[in-house]
Design an enzyme around this catalytic site. Structure first.
Site, PDB file in Angstrom:
ATOM      1  N   GLU A   9      -5.359  31.019  13.675  1.00  0.00           N
ATOM      2  CA  GLU A   9      -4.599  30.071  12.838  1.00  0.00           C
ATOM      3  C   GLU A   9      -3.555  31.026  12.864  1.00  0.00           C
ATOM      4  O   GLU A   9      -2.110  30.961  13.075  1.00  0.00           O
ATOM      5  CB  GLU A   9      -5.232  29.240  11.891  1.00  0.00           C
ATOM      6  N   ASP A  81      -9.326  27.813  11.151  1.00  0.00           N
ATOM      7  CA  ASP A  81     -10.175  27.995  10.383  1.00  0.00           C
ATOM      8  C   ASP A  81     -11.313  27.183  10.145  1.00  0.00           C
ATOM      9  O   ASP A  81     -11.671  25.895  10.992  1.00  0.00           O
ATOM     10  CB  ASP A  81      -9.654  27.720   8.834  1.00  0.00           C
ATOM     11  N   ASP A  83     -12.939  25.049   8.581  1.00  0.00           N
ATOM     12  CA  ASP A  83     -12.898  23.953   7.734  1.00  0.00           C
ATOM     13  C   ASP A  83     -12.558  21.991   9.261  1.00  0.00           C
ATOM     14  O   ASP A  83     -12.156  22.587  10.243  1.00  0.00           O
ATOM     15  CB  ASP A  83     -12.282  23.503   6.667  1.00  0.00           C
ATOM     16  N   GLU A  85      -9.358  21.211   9.353  1.00  0.00           N
ATOM     17  CA  GLU A  85      -8.066  20.727   9.539  1.00  0.00           C
ATOM     18  C   GLU A  85      -8.481  22.064  11.175  1.00  0.00           C
ATOM     19  O   GLU A  85      -7.135  21.968  11.562  1.00  0.00           O
ATOM     20  CB  GLU A  85      -7.543  21.461   8.063  1.00  0.00           C
ATOM     21  N   TYR A 289     -13.219  33.217   2.617  1.00  0.00           N
ATOM     22  CA  TYR A 289     -13.078  32.064   3.340  1.00  0.00           C
ATOM     23  C   TYR A 289     -12.809  31.116   1.834  1.00  0.00           C
ATOM     24  O   TYR A 289     -13.592  30.611   0.854  1.00  0.00           O
ATOM     25  CB  TYR A 289     -13.592  30.660   4.387  1.00  0.00           C
ATOM     26  N   ARG A 291     -11.234  28.265   0.929  1.00  0.00           N
ATOM     27  CA  ARG A 291     -11.299  26.760   0.990  1.00  0.00           C
ATOM     28  C   ARG A 291     -12.967  26.413   0.832  1.00  0.00           C
ATOM     29  O   ARG A 291     -13.144  26.259   2.146  1.00  0.00           O
ATOM     30  CB  ARG A 291     -10.330  26.118   1.863  1.00  0.00           C
ATOM     31  N   HIS A 333     -19.150  26.523   4.231  1.00  0.00           N
ATOM     32  CA  HIS A 333     -19.479  27.853   3.750  1.00  0.00           C
ATOM     33  C   HIS A 333     -19.655  28.056   2.226  1.00  0.00           C
ATOM     34  O   HIS A 333     -19.491  27.590   1.468  1.00  0.00           O
ATOM     35  CB  HIS A 333     -18.355  28.239   4.598  1.00  0.00           C
TER      36      HIS A 333
END
Length: 595
Positions: A9, A81, A83, A85, A289, A291, A333
């Site tokens: 990303e 990423d 997640d 999104e 990460y 989030r 995670h």
């Protein structure tokens, strides 16, 4: 010639990942989303609820560049990423670039070991996660497009409704209303300062226990004369002296929410700043990460932390700690931590370094022993007007610092501060002599206004939004001037109050329980427990009915026949263009009135 292409990303990661993979690889960035719903129309086709995606202005150039790289690649890996999104972005890339055999890989830290492990275990795109992200986007679009226009018409001012933003504004508005409606109560107490004992040169203090003085139904001592009599006492009997030990456990490693709250308290960062700095640290390979809902670390990380603490001689807790996650937590995670715990400083700016230190100390502390305190409590009593006035003196001294060897100002802000009252050991049946006494006068206070940190905590508690959305929610309601900030506290504006008053009683999404339930429905889609169309169709039907009832209740009528107007949608053509929403007469087709 390049044979393997890895697409991630953020451009900030490209250099580091390219260095890790070396020759034979080409690393490129999607720069986030490459496609989105149309800007000037809802872009969701009813009744299938299929979104109509278009390349963004930046996405057109990115897709063109990536398409050129794909032509020269034998294999394509999508490393967006880890997640929802990121999963959605990977799917958009696969769909837009017409990739037939793309491999999806995820990692939560930018280290060679993590990236190599991910590449050795590719998978296909998780369409349940994509559907959950798509559902969130579509529901947000419904609330914005279906509700904002009729709300603006009814209020007479341009307003924008949001599925999670509006409930957040409501929290701020309702807190402000509580403060305005609050009636303060003045109440009293008494505090005695005693003679020096056992080398306690500053004297020690005892506080009147007011509960025995209260009349039935009273919450506070309102009789000042009783407090004055208690403050005038000088000789008291020692009724009891107890010795105990208390423990203070370290806080859990950071989740997205707790990191934003802690950085706000100790570093004065806004949630948006915190996530920006954390993103940079992640791209630099310094932290995992950022989030996540999980407060727990991987077994490998816990082992590395314990080994490091042992080399420092810090007191390790006997059994590695684990924490219970909040209900509804997404734990794909682990918690946020340094990728290499032995690295004491990381980041390219002072702000990034400060945030890294906060994350590192929290990660280290989580595997250390509790702080232990010796607690001494004296119960004192004396007669006043035939009744016994009871006082309590409590003191605490640190026996073992445990994790507090690493304590920061943020930890003090969250927890109990060290008391200064040192209480002597005294035998029951002896006397204690007070040197002075004072009446304490207090006033009850309303709940404080929300800060950005406390609003995030409240949103999380109520299940409104998810970790990746908290910073965006606050940023949105601030930018749209629905709330303003005064001395770090959030205050609703007139616009914010109009939105809440206009939505409440008419729309479900402004209700906290409904919003929480909808978040759970999106989680169920992600976990394969619910189907996208069923969830979205139900939400759309409910919202459409509410919009029509709102139009009728707020007096929007057809100029041709005087009947209520209802919200309608024109489907786009086969080319995806021409769709729009509008207000039409409820008596259609007999009347074709529009607005």
């Amino acid at each position: 010639m390049c044979t393997k292409l890895l697409i991630l990303e953020s451009p900030g990661k490209v250099k580091k990942v390219q260095e890790i993979l070396g020759s034979g690889w080409r690393v490129a960035a999607s720069v986030g989303h490459v496609r989105d719903l149309p800007v000037k129309e809802m872009g969701v086709v009813v009744p299938d609820f299929k979104p109509q995606y278009l390349p963004t202005d930046r996405g057109k150039e990115v897709l063109s560049r990536l398409a050129g790289l794909v032509k020269h690649a034998d294999e394509v890996f999508l490393a967006t990423d880890p997640d929802r999104e990121g999963e959605a972005i990977a799917w958009h890339l696969q769909d837009a670039l017409k990739l037939k055999n793309a491999k999806r890989v995820t990692y939560t830290e930018i280290t060679e070991a993590a990236i190599r492990a991910a590449l050795s275990n590719p998978r296909s795109i998780d369409m349940a996660l994509v559907a959950a992200q798509e559902g969130r986007r579509v529901l947000d679009r419904f609330c914005g497009y279906l509700v904002s226009r009729p709300l603006s018409n009814a209020v007479g001012e341009k307003l924008s409704a949001g599925r999670v933003q509006s409930p957040a504004v409501r929290l701020v508005v309702e807190r402000e209303n509580e403060i305005k409606a609050f009636s303060s109560t003045t109440h009293y107490g008494a505090e005695l300062t005693f003679e020096n004992v056992d080398n306690i040169t500053d004297g020690w203090k005892a506080t009147l226990l007011v509960n025995p003085c209260l009349e039935e139904g009273q919450e506070y001592l309102l009789d000042k004369s009783l407090a004055e009599k208690a403050a005038a006492l000088r000789t008291l009997d020692v009724l009891d002296c107890t010795e105990s030990e208390s423990h203070a456990a370290p806080p859990a490693p950071f989740t997205t929410s707790t990191l934003q709250q802690a950085a706000s308290l100790s570093l004065r960062f806004t949630p948006k700043q915190t996530m920006q700095f954390a993103q940079r640290l992640y791209e630099q390979g310094a932290i995992t990460y950022m989030r996540t809902d999980s407060p727990n670390l991987s077994q490998e990380a816990v082992y590395a932390i314990r080994v490091y603490c042992e080399t420092k001689g810090w007191p390790l807790v006997e059994t590695p700690r684990n924490w219970k996650s909040k209900e509804g937590a997404q734990e794909a995670h682990e918690a946020i931590r340094p990728t290499h715990i032995e690295i004491e400083e990381a980041g390219e700016t002072a702000d990034e370094k400060a945030l890294y230190l906060l994350i590192r100390i929290r990660s280290l502390a989580c595997q250390l022993e509790d702080a232990a305190y010796a607690v001494r409590t004296l119960q004192l009593g004396a007669d006043t007007d035939g009744n016994q006035a009871l006082f309590e003196a409590k003191g605490r001294t640190l026996l073992s610092p445990g994790w507090k060897v690493l304590a920061t100002s943020e930890d003090d802000a969250e927890g109990e501060k060290e008391p200064s009252n040192l209480v002597p050991a005294m035998k029951p049946g002896t006397k204690a002599t007070a040197l002075t006494g004072t009446v304490t006068t207090k006033k009850t206070k309303p709940a404080s206004r929300f800060t950005e940190a406390s609003l995030i905590r409240e949103l999380e508690k109520r299940g409104i939004g998810r970790p990746s959305t908290y910073a965006a929610i606050i940023d949105t309601i601030s930018n749209r001037q629905y709330v303003t900030t005064e001395k770090r506290f959030l205050v609703p504006t007139v616009l914010g109050e109009k939105i809440v008053s206009g939505l409440c009683g008419h729309f479900s999404f402004i209700e906290y329980d409904f919003t929480r339930t909808m978040e759970q429905s999106l989680d169920d889609i992600a976990e394969g427990k619910a189907e996208y169309h069923a969830v979205i169709a139900s939400a759309y039907d409910r919202l459409s009915n509410e919009v029509q009832a709102f139009a009728k209740a707020t007096g929007k009528v057809c100029e041709k026949c005087g009947k209520p107007m209802v919200h309608r949608m024109k489907k786009p053509g086969k080319d995806g263009k021409g769709g729009y929403d509008f207000w039409g007469c409820s008596d259609w087709p007999e009347c074709d009135g529009k607005a």
